[in-house]
Design a protein around this motif. Structure first.
Motif, PDB file in Angstrom:
ATOM      1  N   THR A 117      -2.176 -10.926  55.385  1.00  0.00           N
ATOM      2  CA  THR A 117      -2.223  -9.504  55.699  1.00  0.00           C
ATOM      3  C   THR A 117      -1.337  -8.767  54.704  1.00  0.00           C
ATOM      4  N   PRO A 118      -1.547  -7.459  54.532  1.00  0.00           N
ATOM      5  CA  PRO A 118      -0.683  -6.701  53.606  1.00  0.00           C
ATOM      6  C   PRO A 118       0.788  -6.804  54.006  1.00  0.00           C
ATOM      7  N   ILE A 119       1.647  -6.828  53.015  1.00  0.00           N
ATOM      8  CA  ILE A 119       3.094  -6.896  53.210  1.00  0.00           C
ATOM      9  C   ILE A 119       3.703  -5.660  52.567  1.00  0.00           C
ATOM     10  N   THR A 120       4.614  -5.027  53.278  1.00  0.00           N
ATOM     11  CA  THR A 120       5.246  -3.810  52.762  1.00  0.00           C
ATOM     12  C   THR A 120       6.757  -3.998  52.652  1.00  0.00           C
ATOM     13  N   PHE A 121       7.293  -3.562  51.533  1.00  0.00           N
ATOM     14  CA  PHE A 121       8.730  -3.591  51.273  1.00  0.00           C
ATOM     15  C   PHE A 121       9.193  -2.161  51.035  1.00  0.00           C
ATOM     16  N   LYS A 122      10.467  -1.898  51.321  1.00  0.00           N
ATOM     17  CA  LYS A 122      11.043  -0.585  51.041  1.00  0.00           C
ATOM     18  C   LYS A 122      12.339  -0.761  50.279  1.00  0.00           C
ATOM     19  N   LEU A 123      12.504   0.058  49.256  1.00  0.00           N
ATOM     20  CA  LEU A 123      13.741   0.090  48.487  1.00  0.00           C
ATOM     21  C   LEU A 123      14.283   1.515  48.520  1.00  0.00           C
ATOM     22  N   SER A 124      15.541   1.656  48.895  1.00  0.00           N
ATOM     23  CA  SER A 124      16.184   2.966  48.897  1.00  0.00           C
ATOM     24  C   SER A 124      16.763   3.248  47.518  1.00  0.00           C
ATOM     25  N   GLY A 125      16.824   4.517  47.180  1.00  0.00           N
ATOM     26  CA  GLY A 125      17.426   4.921  45.913  1.00  0.00           C
ATOM     27  C   GLY A 125      16.416   4.963  44.786  1.00  0.00           C
ATOM     28  N   ALA A 126      16.882   5.474  43.678  1.00  0.00           N
ATOM     29  CA  ALA A 126      16.024   5.640  42.500  1.00  0.00           C
ATOM     30  C   ALA A 126      15.795   4.305  41.801  1.00  0.00           C
ATOM     31  N   ILE A 127      14.601   4.144  41.278  1.00  0.00           N
ATOM     32  CA  ILE A 127      14.271   2.962  40.492  1.00  0.00           C
ATOM     33  C   ILE A 127      14.811   3.162  39.077  1.00  0.00           C
ATOM     34  N   VAL A 128      15.434   2.147  38.527  1.00  0.00           N
ATOM     35  CA  VAL A 128      15.889   2.203  37.134  1.00  0.00           C
ATOM     36  C   VAL A 128      14.779   1.610  36.279  1.00  0.00           C
ATOM     37  N   PRO A 129      14.186   2.416  35.396  1.00  0.00           N
ATOM     38  CA  PRO A 129      13.090   1.906  34.566  1.00  0.00           C
ATOM     39  C   PRO A 129      13.512   0.697  33.736  1.00  0.00           C
ATOM     40  N   LYS A 130      12.569  -0.195  33.524  1.00  0.00           N
ATOM     41  CA  LYS A 130      12.825  -1.403  32.729  1.00  0.00           C
ATOM     42  C   LYS A 130      13.319  -0.993  31.348  1.00  0.00           C
ATOM     43  N   ALA A 131      14.392  -1.613  30.949  1.00  0.00           N
ATOM     44  CA  ALA A 131      15.025  -1.267  29.678  1.00  0.00           C
ATOM     45  C   ALA A 131      14.710  -2.304  28.615  1.00  0.00           C
ATOM     46  N   ARG A 132      14.794  -1.882  27.389  1.00  0.00           N
ATOM     47  CA  ARG A 132      14.671  -2.831  26.277  1.00  0.00           C
ATOM     48  C   ARG A 132      16.004  -3.540  26.103  1.00  0.00           C
ATOM     49  N   ALA A 133      15.915  -4.785  25.731  1.00  0.00           N
ATOM     50  CA  ALA A 133      17.141  -5.548  25.456  1.00  0.00           C
ATOM     51  C   ALA A 133      17.853  -4.928  24.259  1.00  0.00           C
ATOM     52  N   ARG A 134      19.157  -4.878  24.328  1.00  0.00           N
ATOM     53  CA  ARG A 134      19.985  -4.359  23.237  1.00  0.00           C
ATOM     54  C   ARG A 134      20.528  -5.534  22.443  1.00  0.00           C
ATOM     55  N   VAL A 135      20.469  -5.416  21.136  1.00  0.00           N
ATOM     56  CA  VAL A 135      20.960  -6.482  20.265  1.00  0.00           C
ATOM     57  C   VAL A 135      22.195  -5.970  19.536  1.00  0.00           C
ATOM     58  N   THR A 136      23.285  -6.707  19.682  1.00  0.00           N
ATOM     59  CA  THR A 136      24.524  -6.365  18.993  1.00  0.00           C
ATOM     60  C   THR A 136      25.024  -7.597  18.256  1.00  0.00           C
ATOM     61  N   ARG A 137      26.105  -7.457  17.576  1.00  0.00           N
ATOM     62  CA  ARG A 137      26.673  -8.618  16.886  1.00  0.00           C
ATOM     63  C   ARG A 137      27.208  -9.652  17.871  1.00  0.00           C
ATOM     64  N   HIS A 138      27.366  -9.243  19.148  1.00  0.00           N
ATOM     65  CA  HIS A 138      27.858 -10.156  20.180  1.00  0.00           C
ATOM     66  C   HIS A 138      26.731 -10.813  20.964  1.00  0.00           C
ATOM     67  N   GLY A 139      25.498 -10.495  20.622  1.00  0.00           N
ATOM     68  CA  GLY A 139      24.370 -11.102  21.317  1.00  0.00           C
ATOM     69  C   GLY A 139      23.383 -10.070  21.839  1.00  0.00           C
ATOM     70  N   THR A 140      22.454 -10.538  22.628  1.00  0.00           N
ATOM     71  CA  THR A 140      21.425  -9.694  23.210  1.00  0.00           C
ATOM     72  C   THR A 140      21.720  -9.504  24.687  1.00  0.00           C
ATOM     73  N   PHE A 141      21.609  -8.277  25.171  1.00  0.00           N
ATOM     74  CA  PHE A 141      21.864  -8.012  26.583  1.00  0.00           C
ATOM     75  C   PHE A 141      21.018  -6.845  27.065  1.00  0.00           C
ATOM     76  N   MET A 142      20.868  -6.789  28.386  1.00  0.00           N
ATOM     77  CA  MET A 142      20.190  -5.667  29.019  1.00  0.00           C
ATOM     78  C   MET A 142      21.255  -4.652  29.443  1.00  0.00           C
ATOM     79  N   PRO A 143      20.925  -3.355  29.444  1.00  0.00           N
ATOM     80  CA  PRO A 143      21.901  -2.346  29.868  1.00  0.00           C
ATOM     81  C   PRO A 143      22.430  -2.630  31.276  1.00  0.00           C
ATOM     82  N   LYS A 144      23.694  -2.329  31.491  1.00  0.00           N
ATOM     83  CA  LYS A 144      24.377  -2.669  32.734  1.00  0.00           C
ATOM     84  C   LYS A 144      23.740  -2.010  33.960  1.00  0.00           C
ATOM     85  N   ASN A 145      23.315  -0.743  33.855  1.00  0.00           N
ATOM     86  CA  ASN A 145      22.740  -0.080  35.031  1.00  0.00           C
ATOM     87  C   ASN A 145      21.426  -0.736  35.447  1.00  0.00           C
TER      88      ASN A 145
END
Length: 129
Positions: free
Chosen positions: A2-30
């Motif tokens: 049967t259909p399943i429904t989930f709820k999330l409160s608050g704003a969705i943070v859009p998927k971010a591009r990985a950031r590449v620095t001299r210290h490695g690759t990471f996703m934004p903290k937020n």
């Protein structure tokens, strides 16, 4: 299933591009923080339904309501949600074999942002037409 429904409160943070620095690759903290919290919330809701196995062969309907930012791209918003569903063990994968349909809709308003995610079974038929 049967259909399943989930709820999330608050704003969705859009998927971010990985950031590449001299210290490695990471996703934004937020994005990392939002995704971690969403995974925990989704897992708890899934477990409360008595579900154990990840789903496949489904459609995912996303309804954003309230005061969500209208600056994000739909593909990045849905990408965030799908990633959380996969990493939370709700969906087996977010490829075209497991997720056969996807819809996303915004009902903008003054209320606090809320997201409703409905996962529905899809019967597949194959043939040559």
């Amino acid at each position: 299933m049967t259909p399943i429904t989930f709820k999330l409160s608050g704003a969705i943070v859009p998927k971010a591009r990985a950031r590449v620095t001299r210290h490695g690759t990471f996703m934004p903290k937020n994005y990392q923080q939002w995704k971690s919290a969403a995974i925990v919330d989704l897992r708890l809701q899934f477990a409360a339904l008595g579900q154990a196995e990840p789903l496949e062969g489904v459609g995912v309907n996303i309804l954003l309501s309230g005061k969500h930012s209208r600056r994000g791209d739909l593909d990045n918003i849905s990408g965030s949600i799908l990633d959380a569903l996969v990493q939370g063990g709700i969906l087996r994968n977010d490829n075209l074999i497991c997720v056969l349909a996807l819809s996303i809709r915004l009902n903008y308003g003054k209320a606090e942002p809320m997201t409703q995610i409905s996962i529905v079974p899809i019967l597949c038929t194959t043939g040559t037409g």
